[in-house]
Design an enzyme around this catalytic site. Structure first.
Site, PDB file in Angstrom:
ATOM      1  N   CYS A   1     -10.041  61.528  78.887  1.00  0.00           N
ATOM      2  CA  CYS A   1      -9.504  61.323  77.538  1.00  0.00           C
ATOM      3  C   CYS A   1      -9.426  62.630  76.762  1.00  0.00           C
ATOM      4  O   CYS A   1      -8.498  62.856  75.984  1.00  0.00           O
ATOM      5  CB  CYS A   1     -10.331  60.289  76.777  1.00  0.00           C
ATOM      6  SG  CYS A   1     -12.051  60.779  76.473  1.00  0.00           S
TER       7      CYS A   1
ATOM      8  N   HIS B   1     -15.575  59.050  72.895  1.00  0.00           N
ATOM      9  CA  HIS B   1     -14.149  59.138  73.240  1.00  0.00           C
ATOM     10  C   HIS B   1     -13.492  60.189  72.354  1.00  0.00           C
ATOM     11  O   HIS B   1     -13.812  60.305  71.166  1.00  0.00           O
ATOM     12  CB  HIS B   1     -13.512  57.765  73.011  1.00  0.00           C
ATOM     13  CG  HIS B   1     -12.125  57.616  73.548  1.00  0.00           C
ATOM     14  ND1 HIS B   1     -11.812  57.793  74.878  1.00  0.00           N
ATOM     15  CD2 HIS B   1     -10.955  57.281  72.929  1.00  0.00           C
ATOM     16  CE1 HIS B   1     -10.528  57.563  75.060  1.00  0.00           C
ATOM     17  NE2 HIS B   1      -9.988  57.253  73.891  1.00  0.00           N
TER      18      HIS B   1
ATOM     19  N   ASN C   1      -5.267  57.778  69.847  1.00  0.00           N
ATOM     20  CA  ASN C   1      -6.071  57.400  70.993  1.00  0.00           C
ATOM     21  C   ASN C   1      -5.274  57.743  72.259  1.00  0.00           C
ATOM     22  O   ASN C   1      -4.143  57.290  72.413  1.00  0.00           O
ATOM     23  CB  ASN C   1      -6.366  55.894  70.940  1.00  0.00           C
ATOM     24  CG  ASN C   1      -7.307  55.437  72.039  1.00  0.00           C
ATOM     25  OD1 ASN C   1      -7.472  56.094  73.058  1.00  0.00           O
ATOM     26  ND2 ASN C   1      -7.928  54.288  71.831  1.00  0.00           N
TER      27      ASN C   1
END
Length: 761
Positions: free
Chosen positions: A300, A468, A488
């Protein structure tokens, strides 16, 4: 940012959207409409005064939504999208060859250009004779004419080629001066299949950032840390721009396929090339942060890094991503290579290095990619840049890092971090937002932000993913409220709290207009992008990762070195005698200056990221530049925090005019392994950096032991004190003297009772 340039981007994307829309290519049309809208939003942020832009942007977004729905319907009705017919691979290859010939031609490399033009003509003639497709023959003959005419121009021959050179009569061919087109063979696509450049550069290093040659020690260090996860990654040098990407058969990486993540293994069907999956593979349609989608690979932070790099390139017209992908055309733009070979320049272990990959990508049973990819079908840059980075990191099963590590690898920008909740720092929310807002809009910094540890239930409730990374796409203050716009990397799952797309109470029409936000559109499409107010972000996020533009510092230099595990004790808590030390001299002008020092540990194994055993830092002493022997004599000017990140940044903000001398000390919490590192200094004014040698040229070492009978104790034990080891020192002349007592690197832990009148320590 240039609002006029962004408006021109919007016009170009809108025209492409209309073209695709008119021929029923709904997916590409929706992509271009979305990009046109985003370009208009960026233009408004850049200060455009055209009031119609916001309405036009929403019009494009609405059309994109309609087309996306039509695309889904089309898939449901026909089982597959309508697709344009594929161009023959030979035609793609000929055009690629011609582009590469243009590059050599414009650079003045006459011989290489002639060779490539000849290859174009040879390939086109061969293909034209083996196909019955008249349209294809016409295209091939046109390319042949272009290539041969340019060869004749370069050789000073009058062009005499017609559109169909294979139909010339014997008299014409006899009258024409000979232009030799070499036959197909092992040298058709370059010497030794393009490996000559690589072998020639094997023992060459680029010049250092200061323009000086590397020392023998530096060459040893950079060569040793070229071997990463068992593969060698050579320094990227000017000669690599001559790398040949052309092969008679599609290129396959001799290192084999990358290791897969567990979820990829479960879902993998096979590895395919883009030409096997897409109608018209293209490297880049439009550099866009919104087209990036992460899949089952746990990277990520890297995908977030790609997103903000793409957003920066779009807004500031600075090539962060497009400049690192090869091959490139004559406009310095990456291009699709039908031969399947690519090279990506990454900043790894102290210097830029070249990473060569093929274009095989993992695919599941339904034909969907199992790596990160672009929402715009046919576009490859996301998948290929990710593949290059994953190759260096040991495979798609890479355990993950953080965004400032990844961004430094992609861009070379200076990695920094702000901890928002750590005990050792006092995070100032107001001043930090002001700094971020100012620097972000000036194009000085790339920013990501990461959540900390939270339960799955807490994450689900908040719409956030634990530990994250999110890309920071924008920073704004509107109606007295401070905002971050985040993405995201999953391209779905958004913040559910205040100012989410469902918070109709707080999203007033005035606020929506100020932030170019359409709440109704946001409710329809979850692309992972959302606004969050700064106060809430400070509560639920843990770390801000920053990468600063090195162009902020006109002067820079670096040194590469290593610290052997055999040197000194395991810990340097009591003695710094064996630590690497450097002398930094800075001349500070009136008004002050800033000097930043980046310490980078070289990583050679995947486990270095997974286990993070090494905790190191840089300690700064304000001295006359001499060697430091004791940690607190004198006290440190800056005592760095020992962290297990590969990068540690120290900032010196110097205000007092004059010459300042510092001693920089590399320090570890516990040292078990030899570490290689790079010390890089950035400054706005001239400075000097040099390694401090051991100041004592004459030395004598005497070995002894202190145990059993020779351990006589302190002076309280008069009967045995004299049994302690005793040495006599005789000096022949005056001068500095250093006496060190060294024990084992690791001392066994023991229990003892202090004696009256004796100090222990």
């Amino acid at each position: 940012m240039d609002s006029e340039g962004l408006e021109q981007d919007a016009v170009r994307f809108a025209q492409l959207a209309v073209q695709q829309d008119q021929v029923g290519m709904y997916g590409p049309a929706a992509f271009y409409y979305t990009e046109a809208a985003q370009a208009l939003f960026y233009a408004l942020m850049a200060g455009s005064q055209h009031d119609v832009l916001q309405d036009k942007a929403h019009e494009y977004l609405n059309r994109a939504e309609v087309l996306q729905a039509a695309e889904k319907q089309q898939k449901g009705d026909s089982g597959a999208l309508q697709q344009c017919s594929k161009q023959p691979q030979e035609l793609k290859q000929a055009r690629f060859l011609l582009d590469q010939a243009f590059v050599e031609d414009e650079q003045g490399d006459k011989d290489d250009a002639v060779e490539l033009y000849m290859q174009v003509a040879n390939l086109c003639l061969k293909t034209s004779k083996t196909t019955s497709d008249k349209e294809l023959q016409t295209k091939l003959n046109t390319l042949t004419k272009q290539a041969v005419e340019r060869v004749e121009e370069l050789k000073g021959i009058s062009p005499t080629v017609t559109n169909t050179p294979e139909k010339d009569d014997k008299q014409q061919r006899a009258a024409r001066p000979a232009t030799r087109i070499p036959p197909l063979g092992k040298n058709f696509f370059g010497n030794n299949n393009g490996k000559a450049t690589e072998s020639q550069s094997r023992n060459i290093l680029p010049s250092s950032s200061s323009g000086e040659h590397y020392s023998r020690e530096e060459i040893h260090v950079l060569r040793r840390t070229s071997l990463i996860n068992g593969l060698e990654y050579m320094p990227f040098i000017t000669a690599d721009l001559k790398e040949r990407f052309i092969f008679p058969v599609p290129f396959s990486d001799n290192h084999g396929k990358l290791a897969l993540a567990p979820k990829q293994k479960e879902m993998l069907s096979r590895w395919l090339r883009p030409s096997d999956m897409f109608d018209d593979p293209t490297m880049i349609y439009a550099i866009s942060s919104f087209s990036i989608k992460q899949t089952v690979v746990s990277d990520c932070s890297f995908v977030a890094s790609l997103a903000i790099s793409a957003a920066y390139e779009r807004r500031f017209k600075k090539k962060l991503i497009t400049s690192i992908i090869y091959p490139q055309n004559r406009h310095k733009e990456p291009q699709y290579n039908p031969c399947g070979k690519y090279m990506v320049k990454l900043h790894v272990n102290g210097i830029p290095r070249k990473v060569v990959i093929d274009d095989y990508l993992p695919v599941d049973r339904s034909g969907e990619l199992l790596c990160s990819y672009s929402h715009n079908r046919n576009e490859l840059w996301i998948s290929l840049v990710e593949k290059a980075y994953m190759k260096v990191m040991g495979g798609y099963d890479f355990p993950g890092s953080n965004s400032n590590i990844d961004l430094h690898a992609l861009t070379g920008w200076i990695p920094d971090r702000l901890s928002m909740h750590a005990d050792h720092t006092e995070f100032q929310a107001e001043s930090t937002f002001s700094m971020l807002h100012q620097r972000f809009h000036r194009g000085h910094v790339l920013i990501t932000i990461a959540t900390g540890v939270m339960t799955e239930e807490e994450g689900e409730q908040r719409g956030l993913v634990p530990t994250h990374a999110y890309a920071v796409l924008d920073i704004q203050e509107a109606k007295g409220i401070k905002f971050l716009q985040l993405k995201n990397p999953w391209s779905h799952l958004r913040w559910k709290g205040r100012y989410s797309e469902h918070d109709v109470k707080n999203w007033t029409p005035e606020l929506q207009k100020a932030l170019n936000y359409d709440i109704k559109m946001a409710q329809k499409v979850d692309n992972g992008v959302f606004w969050i107010d700064w106060d809430v972000a400070c509560k639920f996020f843990d770390v801000i990762y920053l990468n600063w533009n090195p162009e902020l510092f006109p002067v820079t230099t670096c040194l590469h070195s290593e610290w052997s595990s055999a040197e000194g004790p395991t810990r340097d808590a009591y003695s710094l005698s064996n630590t690497p030390q450097y002398r930094l001299e800075v001349t500070v002008p009136i008004g002050g200056t800033a000097v930043w020092v980046l310490l980078t540990r070289h990583i050679t194994e995947k486990d270095d990221f997974a286990e993070n055993k090494v905790f190191f830092t840089l300690v700064v002493y304000k001295t006359n530049g001499k060697k430091i022997y004791y940690p607190y004599d004198p006290p440190p000017h800056i005592d760095g925090i020992r962290i297990n990140s590969p990068h540690y940044l120290t900032k010196l903000n110097l205000k007092e005019p004059g010459t300042h001398l510092y001693t920089l000390v590399v320090s570890q919490y516990e040292k078990y392994d030899t570490i290689s590192y790079t010390l890089r200094v950035y400054g706005s004014r001239k400075f000097t950096l040099s390694k401090i040698p051991h100041p004592y040229s004459n030395y004598q070492r005497v070995k002894g032991e202190w145990k059993g009978k020779s351990a006589g104790g302190c002076t309280n034990y008069r009967d045995t004190y004299s049994f302690n080891p005793i040495y006599q020192l005789c000096l022949t002349r005056a001068g500095p003297l250093l006496v060190e007592v060294r024990g084992p690197r690791v001392i066994r832990r023991c229990t003892f009772r202090p004696l009256d009148g004796c100090s222990t320590g």
